[in-house]
Structures are given as structure tokens and as C-alpha cells.
Design a protein around this motif. Structure first.
Motif, mmCIF file in Angstrom:
data_model
loop_
_atom_site.group_PDB
_atom_site.id
_atom_site.type_symbol
_atom_site.label_atom_id
_atom_site.label_comp_id
_atom_site.label_asym_id
_atom_site.label_seq_id
_atom_site.Cartn_x
_atom_site.Cartn_y
_atom_site.Cartn_z
ATOM 1 N N GLY A 283 -1.325 -28.163 -1.461
ATOM 2 C CA GLY A 283 -2.591 -28.228 -3.406
ATOM 3 C C GLY A 283 -3.992 -26.888 -3.496
ATOM 4 O O GLY A 283 -4.177 -27.500 -3.672
ATOM 5 N N LEU A 284 -3.206 -26.114 -2.009
ATOM 6 C CA LEU A 284 -4.720 -24.952 -2.788
ATOM 7 C C LEU A 284 -3.924 -23.982 -3.154
ATOM 8 O O LEU A 284 -3.423 -23.150 -3.740
ATOM 9 C CB LEU A 284 -4.543 -24.559 -1.104
ATOM 10 C CG LEU A 284 -5.176 -25.689 0.223
ATOM 11 C CD1 LEU A 284 -4.707 -25.240 1.613
ATOM 12 C CD2 LEU A 284 -6.891 -25.232 -0.229
ATOM 13 N N GLU A 285 -5.650 -23.705 -3.727
ATOM 14 C CA GLU A 285 -5.025 -21.729 -4.790
ATOM 15 C C GLU A 285 -5.254 -21.361 -3.559
ATOM 16 O O GLU A 285 -5.456 -20.714 -2.362
ATOM 17 C CB GLU A 285 -6.458 -21.365 -5.308
ATOM 18 C CG GLU A 285 -6.885 -20.751 -5.980
ATOM 19 C CD GLU A 285 -7.912 -20.215 -6.473
ATOM 20 O OE1 GLU A 285 -7.933 -20.748 -7.704
ATOM 21 O OE2 GLU A 285 -8.454 -19.451 -5.908
ATOM 22 N N VAL A 286 -4.163 -19.719 -3.564
ATOM 23 C CA VAL A 286 -3.360 -19.068 -2.775
ATOM 24 C C VAL A 286 -3.906 -17.405 -3.250
ATOM 25 O O VAL A 286 -3.889 -17.224 -4.620
ATOM 26 C CB VAL A 286 -2.214 -18.604 -2.988
ATOM 27 C CG1 VAL A 286 -1.551 -17.842 -2.263
ATOM 28 C CG2 VAL A 286 -1.480 -20.335 -1.727
ATOM 29 N N TRP A 287 -4.223 -17.272 -1.977
ATOM 30 C CA TRP A 287 -5.154 -15.427 -2.709
ATOM 31 C C TRP A 287 -4.521 -14.587 -1.739
ATOM 32 O O TRP A 287 -4.129 -14.711 -0.233
ATOM 33 C CB TRP A 287 -6.507 -15.451 -1.892
ATOM 34 C CG TRP A 287 -7.781 -16.122 -2.999
ATOM 35 C CD1 TRP A 287 -7.469 -16.920 -3.538
ATOM 36 C CD2 TRP A 287 -9.023 -15.143 -3.600
ATOM 37 N NE1 TRP A 287 -8.781 -17.832 -4.581
ATOM 38 C CE2 TRP A 287 -9.527 -16.205 -4.170
ATOM 39 C CE3 TRP A 287 -9.435 -14.011 -3.408
ATOM 40 C CZ2 TRP A 287 -10.965 -16.052 -4.984
ATOM 41 C CZ3 TRP A 287 -10.098 -14.063 -4.034
ATOM 42 C CH2 TRP A 287 -11.425 -15.097 -4.525
ATOM 43 N N TYR A 288 -3.391 -14.399 -3.199
ATOM 44 C CA TYR A 288 -1.503 -13.506 -1.754
ATOM 45 C C TYR A 288 -2.584 -12.499 -1.285
ATOM 46 O O TYR A 288 -2.549 -11.299 -2.394
ATOM 47 C CB TYR A 288 -0.947 -14.310 -2.674
ATOM 48 C CG TYR A 288 0.624 -13.317 -2.304
ATOM 49 C CD1 TYR A 288 1.223 -14.179 -2.040
ATOM 50 C CD2 TYR A 288 0.931 -11.854 -2.031
ATOM 51 C CE1 TYR A 288 2.847 -14.454 -1.143
ATOM 52 C CE2 TYR A 288 1.967 -11.921 -1.238
ATOM 53 C CZ TYR A 288 3.253 -13.232 -1.168
ATOM 54 O OH TYR A 288 4.087 -12.881 -0.605
ATOM 55 N N SER A 289 -2.191 -11.862 -0.252
ATOM 56 C CA SER A 289 -3.210 -10.514 0.287
ATOM 57 C C SER A 289 -2.198 -9.764 1.190
ATOM 58 O O SER A 289 -2.359 -9.992 2.121
ATOM 59 C CB SER A 289 -4.073 -10.856 0.764
ATOM 60 O OG SER A 289 -5.388 -10.152 1.147
ATOM 61 N N PRO A 290 -1.526 -9.381 0.853
ATOM 62 C CA PRO A 290 -0.458 -8.390 1.443
ATOM 63 C C PRO A 290 -1.208 -7.526 2.569
ATOM 64 O O PRO A 290 -2.060 -6.564 2.150
ATOM 65 C CB PRO A 290 0.250 -7.927 0.730
ATOM 66 C CG PRO A 290 0.264 -7.953 -0.433
ATOM 67 C CD PRO A 290 -1.224 -8.508 -0.402
ATOM 68 N N PHE A 291 -0.682 -7.448 4.120
ATOM 69 C CA PHE A 291 -2.072 -5.769 4.764
ATOM 70 C C PHE A 291 -1.264 -5.997 5.932
ATOM 71 O O PHE A 291 -0.288 -6.514 6.144
ATOM 72 C CB PHE A 291 -3.092 -6.970 5.561
ATOM 73 C CG PHE A 291 -4.233 -6.611 6.796
ATOM 74 C CD1 PHE A 291 -4.762 -5.895 6.186
ATOM 75 C CD2 PHE A 291 -3.061 -6.119 8.415
ATOM 76 C CE1 PHE A 291 -5.578 -5.275 6.822
ATOM 77 C CE2 PHE A 291 -4.734 -4.986 8.414
ATOM 78 C CZ PHE A 291 -5.609 -4.805 7.861
ATOM 79 N N THR A 292 -0.998 -4.711 5.785
ATOM 80 C CA THR A 292 -0.040 -3.967 6.587
ATOM 81 C C THR A 292 -0.490 -2.385 7.902
ATOM 82 O O THR A 292 -2.254 -2.373 7.077
ATOM 83 C CB THR A 292 0.618 -2.788 5.177
ATOM 84 O OG1 THR A 292 0.275 -2.175 5.206
ATOM 85 C CG2 THR A 292 1.677 -3.479 4.521
ATOM 86 N N ASP A 293 -0.115 -2.088 8.310
ATOM 87 C CA ASP A 293 -0.535 -0.930 9.589
ATOM 88 C C ASP A 293 0.332 0.131 9.260
ATOM 89 O O ASP A 293 1.425 -0.411 9.398
ATOM 90 C CB ASP A 293 -1.215 -1.915 11.052
ATOM 91 C CG ASP A 293 -1.514 -0.893 11.877
ATOM 92 O OD1 ASP A 293 -2.063 0.273 11.793
ATOM 93 O OD2 ASP A 293 -2.106 -1.355 13.316
ATOM 94 N N GLY A 294 0.124 0.699 9.066
ATOM 95 C CA GLY A 294 1.155 2.510 9.603
ATOM 96 C C GLY A 294 1.660 3.006 8.781
ATOM 97 O O GLY A 294 3.202 3.941 9.270
ATOM 98 N N LEU A 295 2.138 2.002 7.588
ATOM 99 C CA LEU A 295 2.998 2.956 6.683
ATOM 100 C C LEU A 295 1.791 3.921 5.870
ATOM 101 O O LEU A 295 0.881 4.023 6.020
ATOM 102 C CB LEU A 295 2.852 1.978 5.397
ATOM 103 C CG LEU A 295 3.598 0.347 5.275
ATOM 104 C CD1 LEU A 295 3.414 -1.020 4.229
ATOM 105 C CD2 LEU A 295 5.647 0.757 6.072
ATOM 106 N N ASP A 296 2.751 4.655 5.560
ATOM 107 C CA ASP A 296 2.772 5.526 4.542
ATOM 108 C C ASP A 296 2.468 5.252 2.677
ATOM 109 O O ASP A 296 2.480 4.620 2.320
ATOM 110 C CB ASP A 296 3.339 7.224 4.816
ATOM 111 C CG ASP A 296 4.486 6.729 3.790
ATOM 112 O OD1 ASP A 296 5.099 5.635 3.500
ATOM 113 O OD2 ASP A 296 5.310 7.486 4.008
ATOM 114 N N ARG A 297 1.444 6.014 2.088
ATOM 115 C CA ARG A 297 1.568 5.662 0.494
ATOM 116 C C ARG A 297 2.633 4.644 -0.258
ATOM 117 O O ARG A 297 2.607 4.250 -0.771
ATOM 118 C CB ARG A 297 0.666 6.828 0.032
ATOM 119 C CG ARG A 297 -0.146 6.320 -1.487
ATOM 120 C CD ARG A 297 -0.027 8.383 -1.985
ATOM 121 N NE ARG A 297 -1.426 7.777 -2.686
ATOM 122 C CZ ARG A 297 -0.761 7.763 -4.458
ATOM 123 N NH1 ARG A 297 0.474 7.540 -4.510
ATOM 124 N NH2 ARG A 297 -1.898 7.475 -4.832
#
Length: 183
Positions: free
Chosen positions: A38-52
Motif C-alpha cells: 500500500g505504499l506509493e513507489v518512487w521508482y529510481s534506477p541507479f547504475t554504476d559504470g554504464l556509458d550514456r
């Protein structure tokens, strides 16, 4: 994870949670568990080391996954990234995160690098956000230095501009109490 999300809702009295991570399947599953709680979701992809290009593909895939949650009635905010200049190859000088972090110990080098990095992030978001909006119909933002900002145009909510996640207002104007979940 389900138990942890119930604790966040019931004992911390949060009604929203930022789900962050770099593995899309785990990010989506954790977000689904948050929705079940029952929570609102703040969907936040977080990456390291990818290029653009890798970052763009990851952000767009995340937008599609977040939209699937929204389509089943979940309240979802999609954050297009967090600190991407630091963690993505090519925005700041340095071959990896460690080299980019070391840059901050060299005042003159970082002063020279920051304007170009800001421009690169703006350019990336200018390209990414319209395509994200084709895939995700809810509010879209970006998180930097512990703050979230709405990305204007086509659904950005100016009430979030510069607000800290714990103080962000939901679309109906009520306060959202948030916490972070890293999977």
C-alpha cells in the motif's frame, strides 16, 4: 522484503518509498512488493559504470516497468536517475567511479569539470525525458544530492521542485513521508 516494507508503512508511518537499484528485475519486484504493502513507489534506477547509451536503455526499460505498475493502479513516481554525472562513464573525467570521486579532492580540476558535467546531464535528460514520457504516464523527476525535482513539461509537478523526498507533496497536495529501500 515484504516484512520490511510493512514495517516501513506500519512502524515508520511512511506512505511512500523510493526503490533504488541497478538490477531491473529486482527493482521491479521490490516495487511490486511496495505496491502490495500500500505504499506509493518512487521508482529510481541507479547504475554504476554504464556509458550514456547503456544508461539510456536502462532508464527507458525502467520507465516501461514503472508504467506497468501504474497501469494496475499503483501510485508511482519515476525518477530518471540520481547522481548520473558521478556514476555514468563519460559525464565527468575518470575511467570509473573511484577516479571520478578522486576528482573532488582536486579543487581546480573539479571546478573545470562541473560545468561540462552539468551540461552533459541536461543534454541527457533533454533526450531521455520525452522518450520516458512516451513509456510512463505518471510524474517524472530526477534525484540529486538528497533532493528530488520534477522535470517540467508533459506532467512534471512543480510542487516537487527542490523538495527533499521526506517533504515531497503527492499529486493531491498532501505530504508524502518517504524512506529509501535499496534492494
Amino acid at each position: 522484503m515484504r516484512r520490511d516494507l510493512r514495517v516501513i508503512r506500519d512502524e515508520l508511518h511512511c506512505d511512500a518509498v523510493r526503490i533504488t537499484g541497478g538490477v531491473q528485475d529486482r527493482l521491479e519486484l521490490t516495487a511490486r512488493f511496495a505496491v502490495e504493502a500500500g505504499l506509493e513507489v518512487w521508482y529510481s534506477p541507479f547504475t554504476d559504470g554504464l556509458d550514456r547509451d547503456g544508461l539510456m536503455a536502462f532508464v527507458l526499460d525502467g520507465a516501461e516497468r514503472a508504467e506497468r505498475l501504474r497501469q494496475i493502479g499503483a501510485s508511482v513516481v519515476y525518477l530518471t536517475g540520481s547522481e548520473i554525472a558521478m556514476v555514468t562513464d563519460g559525464f565527468l573525467p575518470g575511467r570509473d567511479l573511484a577516479e571520478r570521486m578522486a576528482l573532488f579532492t582536486e579543487l581546480m580540476r573539479i571546478r573545470e569539470a562541473v560545468p561540462a558535467a552539468r551540461a552533459a546531464v541536461r543534454d541527457f535528460l533533454a533526450e531521455a525525458v520525452p522518450t520516458v514520457r512516451e513509456r510512463f504516464a505518471g510524474p517524472v523527476g530526477y534525484r540529486v544530492a538528497g533532493q528530488c525535482s520534477a522535470l517540467q513539461g508533459g506532467g512534471g509537478d512543480p510542487r516537487w521542485e527542490g523538495a527533499k523526498p521526506e517533504q515531497c507533496s503527492k499529486p493531491d497536495g498532501s505530504a508524502a513521508r518517504c524512506t529509501d529501500v535499496r534492494h
